[in-house]
Scaffold this motif. Structure first.
Motif, PDB file in Angstrom:
ATOM      1  N   ASN A 102       0.839  -1.204   0.000  1.00 25.38           N
ATOM      2  CA  ASN A 102       0.000   0.000   0.000  1.00 25.38           C
ATOM      3  C   ASN A 102       0.871   1.250   0.000  1.00 25.38           C
ATOM      4  OD1 ASN A 102      -2.548  -1.228   0.013  1.00 25.38           O
ATOM      5  ND2 ASN A 102      -2.434  -1.589   2.221  1.00 25.38           N
ATOM      6  N   THR A 103       1.949   1.196  -0.714  1.00 28.41           N
ATOM      7  CA  THR A 103       2.852   2.337  -0.800  1.00 28.41           C
ATOM      8  C   THR A 103       3.545   2.309  -2.151  1.00 28.41           C
ATOM      9  OG1 THR A 103       4.596   3.555   0.376  1.00 28.41           O
ATOM     10  CG2 THR A 103       4.884   1.178   0.157  1.00 28.41           C
ATOM     11  N   LEU A 126      13.749   1.022   1.225  1.00 26.56           N
ATOM     12  CA  LEU A 126      12.490   0.478   1.724  1.00 26.56           C
ATOM     13  C   LEU A 126      12.772  -0.612   2.759  1.00 26.56           C
ATOM     14  CD1 LEU A 126       9.329   0.205   1.414  1.00 26.56           C
ATOM     15  CD2 LEU A 126       9.823  -1.580  -0.271  1.00 26.56           C
ATOM     16  N   ALA A 180       2.320  -1.000  -6.270  1.00 26.13           N
ATOM     17  CA  ALA A 180       1.307  -0.427  -5.382  1.00 26.13           C
ATOM     18  C   ALA A 180      -0.051  -1.059  -5.658  1.00 26.13           C
ATOM     19  CB  ALA A 180       1.241   1.085  -5.560  1.00 26.13           C
ATOM     20  N   GLU A 191      -3.079  -5.433   1.579  1.00 24.96           N
ATOM     21  CA  GLU A 191      -1.649  -5.715   1.665  1.00 24.96           C
ATOM     22  C   GLU A 191      -1.409  -7.012   2.415  1.00 24.96           C
ATOM     23  OE1 GLU A 191       1.561  -3.457   4.169  1.00 24.96           O
ATOM     24  OE2 GLU A 191       1.276  -2.393   2.271  1.00 24.96           O
ATOM     25  N   ALA A 251       9.015  11.188  -2.787  1.00 24.49           N
ATOM     26  CA  ALA A 251       8.975  10.320  -1.609  1.00 24.49           C
ATOM     27  C   ALA A 251       8.771  11.117  -0.323  1.00 24.49           C
ATOM     28  CB  ALA A 251      10.260   9.508  -1.522  1.00 24.49           C
ATOM     29  N   SER A 307      -1.289  11.498  -1.197  1.00 23.24           N
ATOM     30  CA  SER A 307      -2.014  10.233  -1.238  1.00 23.24           C
ATOM     31  C   SER A 307      -1.239   9.227  -2.088  1.00 23.24           C
ATOM     32  CB  SER A 307      -3.411  10.435  -1.825  1.00 23.24           C
ATOM     33  OG  SER A 307      -3.317  10.742  -3.211  1.00 23.24           O
ATOM     34  N   THR A 308      -1.529   7.940  -1.886  1.00 19.54           N
ATOM     35  CA  THR A 308      -0.879   6.901  -2.680  1.00 19.54           C
ATOM     36  C   THR A 308      -1.156   7.105  -4.166  1.00 19.54           C
ATOM     37  OG1 THR A 308      -1.022   5.321  -0.849  1.00 19.54           O
ATOM     38  CG2 THR A 308      -0.696   4.406  -3.060  1.00 19.54           C
ATOM     39  N   LYS A 319       1.137   9.817  -5.426  1.00 14.27           N
ATOM     40  CA  LYS A 319       2.507   9.318  -5.507  1.00 14.27           C
ATOM     41  C   LYS A 319       2.670   8.375  -6.699  1.00 14.27           C
ATOM     42  CE  LYS A 319       3.995   9.788  -0.689  1.00 14.27           C
ATOM     43  NZ  LYS A 319       5.297  10.420  -0.932  1.00 14.27           N
ATOM     44  N   GLN A 320       1.637   7.579  -6.967  1.00 15.51           N
ATOM     45  CA  GLN A 320       1.687   6.675  -8.106  1.00 15.51           C
ATOM     46  C   GLN A 320       1.726   7.451  -9.419  1.00 15.51           C
ATOM     47  OE1 GLN A 320       2.005   3.341  -8.171  1.00 15.51           O
ATOM     48  NE2 GLN A 320       1.985   3.317 -10.408  1.00 15.51           N
ATOM     49  N   ASP A 344      -3.451   9.360   3.717  1.00 22.24           N
ATOM     50  CA  ASP A 344      -3.669   7.928   3.601  1.00 22.24           C
ATOM     51  C   ASP A 344      -4.671   7.383   4.615  1.00 22.24           C
ATOM     52  OD1 ASP A 344      -1.996   7.484   1.448  1.00 22.24           O
ATOM     53  OD2 ASP A 344      -0.221   7.286   2.717  1.00 22.24           O
ATOM     54  N   ARG A 362      -6.793   3.352   4.572  1.00 19.95           N
ATOM     55  CA  ARG A 362      -6.329   2.238   5.360  1.00 19.95           C
ATOM     56  C   ARG A 362      -7.505   1.338   5.744  1.00 19.95           C
ATOM     57  NH1 ARG A 362      -2.274   5.607   9.397  1.00 19.95           N
ATOM     58  NH2 ARG A 362      -0.773   6.186   7.803  1.00 19.95           N
TER      59      ARG A 362
END
Length: 246
Positions: free
Chosen positions: A12-13, A21, A52, A58, A191, A196-197, A200-201, A237, A241
């Motif tokens: 989920n990242t 990481l 992701a 996850e 980074a 939000s994910t 970032k994506q 985020d 979740r």
């Protein structure tokens, strides 16, 4: 188009090239993945793909909360759609497992991996223990005007850091030395910014460095303005979740 096969570690990242990481590996399917990687003689060839999750979990769902419930078997695709491709974003990042340390009690692995190269996911196969993907490695194109955009992003990022520190009632410990190579700037800022994910994506799959930097400039200005007007730390985020029954 040249493709290769990689074991997949859905998260989920979003992982970016050059970023570190740390992973706490405890599920059977991913423990099997790490055991296979640790058995590779060449420590420089312990690569896997971080992708992701678009929809799914996850950690594999269990029967938690049901009467006398026992955890359900976590198969390779547990928690994802029948066609896992529908559960994952299109672009991920190759991770190099520089450290794979099994816990003394045998309960899992502590892993430190570093992002290396972006990839486009072409297909997913469920193996006996974990998912593997056919991936196309993506070259990093600089694009037009990347260098001046990088300088603008660095200035906007420093302003964002100051505004965020003020909102958190903290003091910045002096101005940090930041790199000026455009692609490194683009991934480091992506980074380090609270987004939000999904956002970032979008940055990960930008077609080139210049486009990623241009998007970051807009995002940084937006976030800095929002924090200044609503002085609280973003929780992008939290709504994404899972809700736990207990």
């Amino acid at each position: 188009m040249t493709t290769t096969q990689l074991p997949l570690f859905p998260l989920n990242t979003v992982l970016y090239p050059g970023l570190v990481l740390p992973l706490n590996v405890f599920e059977d399917r991913y423990r099997a993945l790490m055991a296979d990687l640790a058995a590779v003689p060449d420590e420089d060839d312990r690569a896997f793909g971080v992708i992701a999750i678009r929809e799914g979990h996850e950690v594999a769902p269990t029967a938690l909360g049901l009467p006398d419930g026992e955890p359900l078997p976590a198969g390779p695709g547990a928690g994802f759609a029948d066609d896992p491709m529908a559960s994952f974003h299109e672009v991920g990042c190759v991770a190099d497992a520089s450290t794979i340390r099994e816990r003394p009690d045998g309960s899992g692995y502590e892993v430190v991996a570093t992002g290396t190269t972006r990839f486009r996911l072409r297909s997913v196969t469920a193996g006996e223990q974990y998912l593997t993907g056919e991936v196309e490695l993506l070259e990093e194109e600089e694009g037009e005007g990347a260098a001046p955009l990088a300088q603008g992003v660095l200035r906007a990022f420093r302003a964002y850091q100051r505004e965020l520190a003020t909102a958190m009632e903290r003091t910045l410990a002096g101005e940090q030395e930041l790199p000026d190579e455009p692609s490194v700037v683009s991934y480091l800022v992506a980074a380090a910014t609270l987004l939000s994910t999904a956002e970032k994506q979008e940055l990960l799959q930008a077609p080139d460095t210049a486009e990623r930097l241009a998007r970051e400039l807009k995002l940084l200005r937006r976030e800095t303005t929002l924090i200044g007007k609503l002085p609280s730390v973003p929780g992008a985020d939290f709504t994404q979740r899972p809700t736990y029954l207990n």
